[in-house]
Design an enzyme around this catalytic site. Structure first.
Site, PDB file in Angstrom:
ATOM      1  N   LYS A 266       0.847  -1.195   0.000  1.00  0.00           N
ATOM      2  CA  LYS A 266       0.000   0.000   0.000  1.00  0.00           C
ATOM      3  C   LYS A 266       0.887   1.251   0.000  1.00  0.00           C
ATOM      4  CE  LYS A 266      -3.364   2.455   2.967  1.00  0.00           C
ATOM      5  NZ  LYS A 266      -4.204   2.399   4.187  1.00  0.00           N
ATOM      6  N   ASP A 271      -2.686   9.968   4.150  1.00  0.00           N
ATOM      7  CA  ASP A 271      -4.077   9.567   4.341  1.00  0.00           C
ATOM      8  C   ASP A 271      -4.765  10.509   5.324  1.00  0.00           C
ATOM      9  OD1 ASP A 271      -6.499   8.335   4.684  1.00  0.00           O
ATOM     10  OD2 ASP A 271      -5.706   6.579   5.759  1.00  0.00           O
ATOM     11  N   LYS A 278     -10.132  12.438   9.029  1.00  0.00           N
ATOM     12  CA  LYS A 278      -9.626  11.978  10.325  1.00  0.00           C
ATOM     13  C   LYS A 278      -9.604  13.147  11.310  1.00  0.00           C
ATOM     14  CE  LYS A 278      -6.508   8.340   8.638  1.00  0.00           C
ATOM     15  NZ  LYS A 278      -7.191   7.197   9.281  1.00  0.00           N
ATOM     16  N   ASP A 289       1.532   5.978   5.704  1.00  0.00           N
ATOM     17  CA  ASP A 289       0.579   5.049   5.093  1.00  0.00           C
ATOM     18  C   ASP A 289       1.117   4.455   3.785  1.00  0.00           C
ATOM     19  OD1 ASP A 289      -1.762   3.727   5.566  1.00  0.00           O
ATOM     20  OD2 ASP A 289      -3.069   5.249   4.682  1.00  0.00           O
ATOM     21  N   ASP A 348     -12.417   6.837   4.464  1.00  0.00           N
ATOM     22  CA  ASP A 348     -11.135   6.588   5.135  1.00  0.00           C
ATOM     23  C   ASP A 348     -10.703   5.126   5.005  1.00  0.00           C
ATOM     24  OD1 ASP A 348      -8.883   7.177   6.569  1.00  0.00           O
ATOM     25  OD2 ASP A 348      -9.868   7.360   8.519  1.00  0.00           O
ATOM     26  N   GLU A 350      -9.684   3.574   2.534  1.00  0.00           N
ATOM     27  CA  GLU A 350      -9.249   3.745   1.151  1.00  0.00           C
ATOM     28  C   GLU A 350      -8.190   2.729   0.725  1.00  0.00           C
ATOM     29  OE1 GLU A 350      -7.864   5.241   3.632  1.00  0.00           O
ATOM     30  OE2 GLU A 350      -5.773   4.803   3.158  1.00  0.00           O
ATOM     31  N   ARG A 352      -8.029  -0.480   1.055  1.00  0.00           N
ATOM     32  CA  ARG A 352      -8.616  -1.636   0.373  1.00  0.00           C
ATOM     33  C   ARG A 352      -9.121  -1.260  -1.021  1.00  0.00           C
ATOM     34  NH1 ARG A 352     -12.665  -2.315   5.368  1.00  0.00           N
ATOM     35  NH2 ARG A 352     -10.983  -1.153   6.324  1.00  0.00           N
TER      36      ARG A 352
HETATM   37  N1  BES Z   1      -4.224   4.053   7.062  1.00  0.00           N
HETATM   38  C1  BES Z   1      -5.352   3.826   7.888  1.00  0.00           C
HETATM   39  C2  BES Z   1      -5.088   2.775   8.958  1.00  0.00           C
HETATM   40  C3  BES Z   1      -4.263   3.200  10.131  1.00  0.00           C
HETATM   41  C4  BES Z   1      -4.756   4.041  11.083  1.00  0.00           C
HETATM   42  C5  BES Z   1      -3.000   2.664  10.289  1.00  0.00           C
HETATM   43  C6  BES Z   1      -3.993   4.393  12.183  1.00  0.00           C
HETATM   44  C7  BES Z   1      -2.245   2.999  11.397  1.00  0.00           C
HETATM   45  C8  BES Z   1      -2.733   3.864  12.336  1.00  0.00           C
HETATM   46  C9  BES Z   1      -6.519   3.345   7.048  1.00  0.00           C
HETATM   47  O1  BES Z   1      -6.602   3.863   5.775  1.00  0.00           O
HETATM   48  C10 BES Z   1      -7.754   3.749   7.768  1.00  0.00           C
HETATM   49  O2  BES Z   1      -8.001   4.917   7.887  1.00  0.00           O
HETATM   50  N2  BES Z   1      -8.520   2.777   8.221  1.00  0.00           N
HETATM   51  C11 BES Z   1      -9.706   3.039   8.940  1.00  0.00           C
HETATM   52  C12 BES Z   1     -10.729   2.023   8.518  1.00  0.00           C
HETATM   53  C13 BES Z   1     -12.117   2.319   9.027  1.00  0.00           C
HETATM   54  C14 BES Z   1     -12.668   3.590   8.410  1.00  0.00           C
HETATM   55  C15 BES Z   1     -13.008   1.157   8.709  1.00  0.00           C
HETATM   56  C16 BES Z   1      -9.398   2.931  10.427  1.00  0.00           C
HETATM   57  O3  BES Z   1      -8.597   2.069  10.815  1.00  0.00           O
HETATM   58  O4  BES Z   1      -9.912   3.736  11.190  1.00  0.00           O
HETATM   59 ZN    ZN Z   2      -4.878   4.511   4.968  1.00  0.00          ZN
HETATM   60 MN    MN Z   3      -7.701   5.698   5.775  1.00  0.00          MN
END
Ligand code: BES
Ligand code: ZN
Ligand code: MN
Length: 498
Positions: A266, A271, A278, A289, A348, A350, A352
């Protein structure tokens, strides 16, 4: 830093500092005892004063050695005399390099590869010394107006006797290649989002192929992705002013008809969450990210450096995730390259969305296996903390091979379930699937989403959200899971698993 094998006998050695191991109860390792003899019992005299208990990781620097070509001796505690656990060997090495770094020492010779470590040979121990030392010596190229002081170390000999020379040399080469890969990964990962954009990452991939001519690269532009129907991936980059790139690095070290191993990372260079923005706290860390993508560049570099007899393709979908008038909106439905439609309930989620089209694209290579690495979910950190990466996969053999590799690389993973039952959570009223599965089991449902695009090949997914970087005062990239994936590739290359 220049790492090399030192085979001169210890009484002939010239060095700024020799590193030797000491067990509890003042028992000397073979190298320590030999040095003791050629320094008029300096080591045993110092030990008699009782200042070093020699618990694992304790150190004592003797900074004057009379009548000797050796300027200093660093004593490193190894704990009770018995084969060390791999973790304790790591602890001793980390302590040794920490002490060296704080002095004006420019060259050193490490004798710790002679220490007995459970299930480890000279190759493993030599490699580990290089990896642990290099990890500790890593410094971000300073973006500070007054740069941090740089350590003085230039040369590190790893001492090995004649009989172990071949093994130690092979460990040295592996160690250097992996350490270089980890350094490249950390450098790219630590760069801020305004410097390390998708375009920058693509340029770095091109640079890599200039440095390593056995690597070839294709950069797919947005127009190319449009033609391929990667509408899920492109929906993410639409919310950003930076154009997306899909980097495809190719390494053909194996037989021409051998199926490739595909490594996907990825590459979200920042992000912000998109319209599902966020919160402010810790958002800067979302420059990390793209750690999975950076790992792909590191791994391909190391594969080329070691001339591995394998065919490997590295794929990095790279984009930003930003809020913009043209960004994805919650409820939008996109058609992925596979034809499956996706309801984007949270912009968020994104990672996937860019990975699913990359998995579909991977199919064209007729892969042997596909391994993806992604900082995919905060929920992964909730579930496992920051010690192991989460491992998912649709093939038990592949997962077991990765678990074995992680153990010998000291880069841990924990296998998580990918059960059919979880797919329920991804049901959408309006599309084939939703891009989020609710608040329960978030790392699992993210993996389950990816699994829907990996049905035709053997596939494993590493959620590295908790392991790719350190948070807090010591913030910085770790280079994980490069050591794990490199060990898997080395095992494949030596035919230990197929
Ligand atoms: N890049 C983030 C995941 C992440 C968050 C990694 C904090 C390390 C620390 C990912 O894109 C994300 O935002 N995932 C969301 C998914 C949710 C919206 C289902 C998350 O983990 O909050
Ligand atoms: Zn992300
Ligand atoms: Mn995200």
């Amino acid at each position: 830093m220049d790492y090399f094998i030192e085979s001169a006998s210890l009484d002939q050695l010239t060095s700024d500092c020799v590193i030797v191991g000491i067990y509890e109860n003042q028992e000397l390792t073979a190298a320590a005892s030999q040095l003791d003899q050629c320094t008029q019992n300096l080591i045993s005299t110092v030990l008699q004063r009782g200042d070093l208990k020699a618990k694992t990781g304790e150190t004592l620097l003797i900074n004057f050695v009379p009548n000797s070509a050796i300027a200093r001796i660093l004593l490193v505690g190894l704990g009770k005399q018995a084969p060390l656990f791999k973790k304790d060997f790591h602890k001793a090495l980390a302590a040794a390099i920490k002490t060296l770094k704080d002095h004006t020492i420019t060259s050193a010779c490490c004798t710790l590869a002679e220490v007995e470590v459970a299930t480890a040979d000279w190759a493993w121990k030599t490699r580990r010394i290089v990896e642990v030392f290099d990890d500790a010596l890593y410094q971000l190229k300073p973006l500070k107006s007054i740069p941090d002081p740089v350590h003085a170390l230039k040369k590190m000999g790893i001492w090995a006797p004649e009989s172990a020379l071949a093994e130690a040399t092979s460990g040295l080469h592996q160690g250097i290649a992996i350490a270089d890969a980890v350094t490249l990964t950390k450098r790219l990962s630590d760069l801020p989002g305004n410097i390390c954009t998708p375009t920058y990452l693509a340029e770095q991939a091109i640079q890599l192929t200039i440095a390593k001519p056995t690597l070839k690269v294709d950069i797919l532009e947005e127009a190319d992705m449009q033609k391929l129907g990667m509408r899920s991936l492109l929906s993410v980059s639409r919310g950003s002013r930076q154009p997306a790139k899909l980097i495809a690095l190719h390494y053909q070290g194996g037989e021409s008809q051998a199926k490739p191993i595909i490594i996907i990372g990825k590459g979200l260079t920042f992000d912000a969450g998109g319209i599902s923005l966020k919160t402010a706290e810790g958002m800067d860390e979302m420059k990390y990210d793209m750690c999975g993508g950076a790992s792909v560049l590191g791994i391909l570099q190391a594969a080329a450096q070691l001339a591995l007899p394998l065919n490997i393709v590295g794929l990095v979908p790279s984009s930003e995730n930003m809020p913009d008038g043209d960004a994805n909106k919650p409820g939008d439905i996109v058609t992925s390259m596979s034809g499956k439609t996706i309801e984007i309930l949270n912009t968020d989620a994104e990672g996937r969305l860019i990975l699913c089209d990359t998995l579909t694209y991977a199919q064209k290579y007729n892969p042997d296996v596909v391994i993806d690495m992604a900082t995919l979910t905060g929920a992964c950190i909730v579930a496992l903390g920051r010690i192991p990466s989460a491992l998912y996969g649709n093939d038990d053999k592949l997962c077991q091979d990765l678990i074995n590799a992680s153990e010998s690389a000291c880069d841990s993973v924990w296998r998580m379930p990918l059960w059919e039952e979880y797919q329920e959570q991804l049901k959408s009223n309006f599309a084939d699937l939703a891009n989020i599965g609710g608040k329960d089991g978030g790392s699992i449902t993210a993996a389950c989403f990816l699994a829907r695009f990996a049905e035709t090949f053997r596939w494993a997914h590493l959620d590295i959200a908790g392991t790719a970087w350190r948070t807090g005062a010591n913030k910085g990239a770790t280079g994980r899971p490069v050591p794990l994936v490199m060990q898997y590739l080395l095992n494949r290359a030596s035919g230990r698993n197929a």
